[in-house]
Design a protein around this motif. Structure first.
Motif, mmCIF file in Angstrom:
data_model
loop_
_atom_site.group_PDB
_atom_site.id
_atom_site.type_symbol
_atom_site.label_atom_id
_atom_site.label_comp_id
_atom_site.label_asym_id
_atom_site.label_seq_id
_atom_site.Cartn_x
_atom_site.Cartn_y
_atom_site.Cartn_z
ATOM 1 N N ILE A 170 158.829 -27.159 217.066
ATOM 2 C CA ILE A 170 158.910 -27.156 215.601
ATOM 3 C C ILE A 170 157.488 -27.192 215.073
ATOM 4 C CG2 ILE A 170 159.793 -28.325 213.539
ATOM 5 C CD1 ILE A 170 161.818 -29.749 215.363
ATOM 6 N N GLU A 171 157.122 -26.143 214.410
ATOM 7 C CA GLU A 171 155.761 -26.087 213.872
ATOM 8 C C GLU A 171 155.730 -26.778 212.514
ATOM 9 O OE1 GLU A 171 152.483 -22.620 213.212
ATOM 10 O OE2 GLU A 171 154.144 -22.338 214.593
ATOM 11 N N VAL A 172 154.699 -27.562 212.276
ATOM 12 C CA VAL A 172 154.568 -28.178 210.954
ATOM 13 C C VAL A 172 153.762 -27.223 210.069
ATOM 14 C CG1 VAL A 172 153.685 -30.140 209.628
ATOM 15 C CG2 VAL A 172 154.698 -30.515 211.894
ATOM 16 N N ILE A 173 154.435 -26.691 209.074
ATOM 17 C CA ILE A 173 153.745 -25.852 208.063
ATOM 18 C C ILE A 173 154.044 -26.517 206.715
ATOM 19 C CG2 ILE A 173 153.426 -23.567 207.060
ATOM 20 C CD1 ILE A 173 154.544 -22.319 209.578
ATOM 21 N N PRO A 174 153.038 -27.109 206.120
ATOM 22 C CA PRO A 174 153.307 -27.888 204.907
ATOM 23 C C PRO A 174 153.574 -27.007 203.697
ATOM 24 C CG PRO A 174 150.949 -27.785 205.303
ATOM 25 C CD PRO A 174 151.604 -27.080 206.469
ATOM 26 N N ASN A 175 154.079 -27.626 202.656
ATOM 27 C CA ASN A 175 154.222 -26.925 201.378
ATOM 28 C C ASN A 175 152.835 -26.668 200.801
ATOM 29 O OD1 ASN A 175 156.983 -26.889 201.612
ATOM 30 N ND2 ASN A 175 157.207 -28.913 200.691
ATOM 31 N N PHE A 176 152.777 -25.879 199.749
ATOM 32 C CA PHE A 176 151.462 -25.462 199.249
ATOM 33 C C PHE A 176 151.478 -25.322 197.735
ATOM 34 C CE2 PHE A 176 154.070 -21.799 200.304
ATOM 35 C CZ PHE A 176 153.948 -20.993 199.190
ATOM 36 N N ILE A 177 150.296 -25.191 197.180
ATOM 37 C CA ILE A 177 150.166 -24.946 195.740
ATOM 38 C C ILE A 177 149.205 -23.784 195.512
ATOM 39 C CG2 ILE A 177 150.718 -27.210 194.729
ATOM 40 C CD1 ILE A 177 147.113 -26.349 195.313
ATOM 41 N N ASP A 178 149.409 -23.127 194.391
ATOM 42 C CA ASP A 178 148.459 -22.108 193.960
ATOM 43 C C ASP A 178 147.423 -22.834 193.091
ATOM 44 O OD1 ASP A 178 147.041 -20.101 192.760
ATOM 45 O OD2 ASP A 178 148.790 -18.889 192.241
ATOM 46 N N GLY A 285 157.628 -34.114 199.349
ATOM 47 C CA GLY A 285 157.324 -34.499 197.962
ATOM 48 C C GLY A 285 156.511 -33.420 197.280
ATOM 49 N N LEU A 286 157.132 -32.246 197.113
ATOM 50 C CA LEU A 286 156.419 -31.116 196.500
ATOM 51 C C LEU A 286 155.927 -31.458 195.098
ATOM 52 C CD1 LEU A 286 155.562 -28.104 196.655
ATOM 53 C CD2 LEU A 286 157.786 -27.543 195.642
ATOM 54 N N SER A 287 156.744 -32.178 194.333
ATOM 55 C CA SER A 287 156.333 -32.505 192.956
ATOM 56 C C SER A 287 155.087 -33.393 192.981
ATOM 57 C CB SER A 287 157.475 -33.185 192.197
ATOM 58 O OG SER A 287 157.864 -34.354 192.869
ATOM 59 N N ALA A 288 154.988 -34.261 193.993
ATOM 60 C CA ALA A 288 153.790 -35.106 194.112
ATOM 61 C C ALA A 288 152.568 -34.233 194.400
ATOM 62 C CB ALA A 288 153.977 -36.146 195.214
ATOM 63 N N LEU A 289 152.742 -33.236 195.266
ATOM 64 C CA LEU A 289 151.610 -32.342 195.563
ATOM 65 C C LEU A 289 151.189 -31.568 194.311
ATOM 66 C CD1 LEU A 289 149.620 -30.868 197.411
ATOM 67 C CD2 LEU A 289 151.472 -29.292 198.029
ATOM 68 N N GLU A 290 152.180 -31.100 193.546
ATOM 69 C CA GLU A 290 151.853 -30.354 192.326
ATOM 70 C C GLU A 290 151.109 -31.257 191.333
ATOM 71 O OE1 GLU A 290 155.469 -27.055 192.642
ATOM 72 O OE2 GLU A 290 155.779 -28.813 191.386
ATOM 73 N N ALA A 291 151.499 -32.531 191.305
ATOM 74 C CA ALA A 291 150.797 -33.483 190.436
ATOM 75 C C ALA A 291 149.353 -33.674 190.914
ATOM 76 C CB ALA A 291 151.541 -34.819 190.420
ATOM 77 N N ALA A 348 142.235 -36.145 194.072
ATOM 78 C CA ALA A 348 143.580 -35.561 194.206
ATOM 79 C C ALA A 348 143.509 -34.038 194.118
ATOM 80 C CB ALA A 348 144.488 -36.114 193.110
ATOM 81 N N ALA A 349 142.826 -33.541 193.087
ATOM 82 C CA ALA A 349 142.744 -32.088 192.899
ATOM 83 C C ALA A 349 142.013 -31.441 194.082
ATOM 84 C CB ALA A 349 142.042 -31.773 191.588
ATOM 85 N N ALA A 350 140.947 -32.105 194.551
ATOM 86 C CA ALA A 350 140.166 -31.535 195.658
ATOM 87 C C ALA A 350 140.968 -31.547 196.956
ATOM 88 C CB ALA A 350 138.867 -32.330 195.818
ATOM 89 N N ASP A 351 141.626 -32.677 197.252
ATOM 90 C CA ASP A 351 142.378 -32.798 198.502
ATOM 91 C C ASP A 351 143.527 -31.789 198.548
ATOM 92 O OD1 ASP A 351 142.950 -34.023 200.992
ATOM 93 O OD2 ASP A 351 144.586 -35.139 200.056
ATOM 94 N N ALA A 352 144.214 -31.617 197.408
ATOM 95 C CA ALA A 352 145.321 -30.645 197.369
ATOM 96 C C ALA A 352 144.797 -29.252 197.681
ATOM 97 C CB ALA A 352 145.988 -30.671 195.994
ATOM 98 N N ARG A 353 143.609 -28.950 197.191
ATOM 99 C CA ARG A 353 143.038 -27.616 197.419
ATOM 100 C C ARG A 353 142.571 -27.430 198.862
ATOM 101 N NH1 ARG A 353 143.491 -28.415 192.467
ATOM 102 N NH2 ARG A 353 143.476 -26.753 190.931
ATOM 103 N N VAL A 354 142.058 -28.511 199.446
ATOM 104 C CA VAL A 354 141.566 -28.402 200.824
ATOM 105 C C VAL A 354 142.734 -28.298 201.813
ATOM 106 C CG1 VAL A 354 140.373 -29.665 202.675
ATOM 107 C CG2 VAL A 354 139.386 -29.583 200.379
ATOM 108 N N ARG A 355 143.737 -29.161 201.640
ATOM 109 C CA ARG A 355 144.777 -29.237 202.675
ATOM 110 C C ARG A 355 145.998 -28.365 202.398
ATOM 111 N NH1 ARG A 355 146.901 -34.578 204.214
ATOM 112 N NH2 ARG A 355 146.694 -35.299 202.054
ATOM 113 N N TYR A 356 146.224 -28.032 201.127
ATOM 114 C CA TYR A 356 147.498 -27.366 200.800
ATOM 115 C C TYR A 356 147.313 -26.105 199.964
ATOM 116 C CZ TYR A 356 149.275 -31.903 202.321
ATOM 117 O OH TYR A 356 149.558 -33.030 203.046
ATOM 118 N N SER A 357 146.220 -25.433 200.150
ATOM 119 C CA SER A 357 145.971 -24.242 199.359
ATOM 120 C C SER A 357 146.880 -23.088 199.808
ATOM 121 C CB SER A 357 144.502 -23.839 199.500
ATOM 122 O OG SER A 357 144.075 -23.386 198.264
#
Ligand code: GMT
Length: 374
Positions: A170-178, A285-291, A348-357
């Motif tokens: 099972i590969e872990v592929i996380p959710n992402f944000i634009d 927790g996609l909504s948390a990532l979007e936040a 928060a904004a930086a980490d989301a961009r680094v890990r979940y872009s």
């Protein structure tokens, strides 16, 4: 590649992720075919290289429960043949992975073939898949998939232990944000701001028991008693009435705004000071990532995969499930200290961009497909 995507098209993180993925894949030159019972909620009416194939379940008086799974399998089979699909990507195991398996068996009987990939999202494994009515078919369907991914390490481990498939890859592929969409600056001048400096706390979910929406209101009531603030509740579901009642009981109802279901949450998030997610179990927790991507620190629980998304003390604060006092205290310490809020918002904004872009994660899905096709 010619890619078929099946998801729940109405509200929910898995449908949102599947749709954003489809759009991103189409932008990268792939042909994407959504096979669902309704146009996915975040899908634009027209988008180059994206096609929508509605699944019509039909109605017959004998059927108290119309067999959607079978209608979906037949539609998948038909779309694979008519559009020469290379693969079917199922989001949420039940019943999509099962229908895809049936479609693949039908194709094989005709000397044709297709790869079936399944992305596990959360309750398909943690709740529905473990219900005795669905356990065996969930296990069967995920074991028969040609590729499996989970949105967090928590969900990967949970799948392996709940279904005993320790050998399953099972590969872990996380959710992402634009990053261009979840951008605080972008909406700065577009939103009517509260003109009295009150803080905006926000919660977005499908208001199901797992989200503990009464806790959201309780945390807010404690914050509200100390700091002028409002609570914005986005979404709808079975526990909305409970949350409204809690707000009345705690005497904060005039400062709690229930907005209902909203498709594009980025402009709203850009106006929030704090996001609350006191969930009892969350695979991601996609909504948390979007936040976070919108520069909004998250106060929530240390449940499931949420600690993988929110860095406790850096991009937000996490407390044990049900610890309303702890979450209120953490929220107050962030809201009362502008320097701390600013640092967390930036982190928060930086980490989301680094890990979940989006670009990096979509490239991982492409590699996931290529591996299965090999
Ligand atoms: O299970 C749900 O609440 C719905 C599900 C979905 O299909 O939208 O949400 C799950 O998938 C999301 C997208 O991957 C995750 O962000 C959510 O954390 C997850 N929900 C739970 O695990 C409760």
């Amino acid at each position: 590649m010619n890619i078929g995507i099946t998801c729940y098209p109405t509200y929910g993180g898995s449908g949102a992720v599947a749709t954003e993925l489809g759009i991103a894949l189409a932008r990268r030159g792939h042909e994407v075919h959504f096979i669902t019972y309704q146009q996915p909620f975040r899908l634009p009416a027209f988008f180059p290289r994206i096609y929508f194939h509605e699944v019509d379940v039909g109605r017959y008086p004998l059927f108290e429960f119309p067999p959607y799974d079978l209608a979906l399998a037949v539609r998948m089979h038909e779309v694979v043949l008519s559009h020469k699909l290379d693969l079917l990507h199922c989001h949420y195991a039940i019943p999509h992975a099962t229908s895809a398996w049936i479609a693949r068996e039908m194709l094989r009987a005709q000397g044709s073939d297709i790869k079936v990939l399944t992305t596990l999202h959360g309750t398909d494994i943690t709740i529905v898949g473990q219900d005795p009515s669905f356990h065996a078919i969930t296990k069967f369907s995920i074991e028969r998939s040609d590729g499996l991914s989970a949105v967090s390490s928590f969900l990967q481990a949970e799948t392996q232990s709940a279904f005993g498939c320790t050998a399953c890859r099972i590969e872990v592929i996380p959710n992402f944000i634009d990053p261009a969409v979840y951008d605080r600056e972008r909406y700065k001048n577009e939103l009517p701001q509260l003109d009295d400096g009150r803080k905006v706390l926000m919660h977005i979910s499908n208001f199901r028991p797992v989200k503990r929406v009464r806790d959201v209101v309780q945390v807010f009531a404690k914050v509200h008693a100390e700091v002028p603030s409002v609570l914005v509740m986005v979404g709808d579901g079975p526990d909305r009435v409970d949350a409204e009642q809690e707000a009345r009981e705690l005497g904060v109802e005039r400062d709690v705004y229930f907005l209902g279901k909203i498709d594009q949450v980025a402009p709203l998030l850009a106006a929030a000071d704090l996001f609350l997610l006191p969930t009892s179990r969350e695979s991601f927790g996609l909504s948390a990532l979007e936040a976070l991507a919108s520069g909004v620190p998250v106060v929530g629980t240390d449940a499931g995969g949420l600690p993988e998304v929110v860095q406790d003390g850096v991009t937000g604060a996490l407390c044990p499930v049900g610890d309303v006092d702890g979450m209120a205290k953490a929220a107050l310490s962030i809201l009362r200290d502008p320097g701390k809020w600013e640092a967390m918002s930036r982190a928060a904004a930086a980490d989301a961009r680094v890990r979940y872009s989006m670009d990096a994660v979509v490239a991982r899905y492409e590699a996931f497909y290529e591996t299965a096709l090999k």
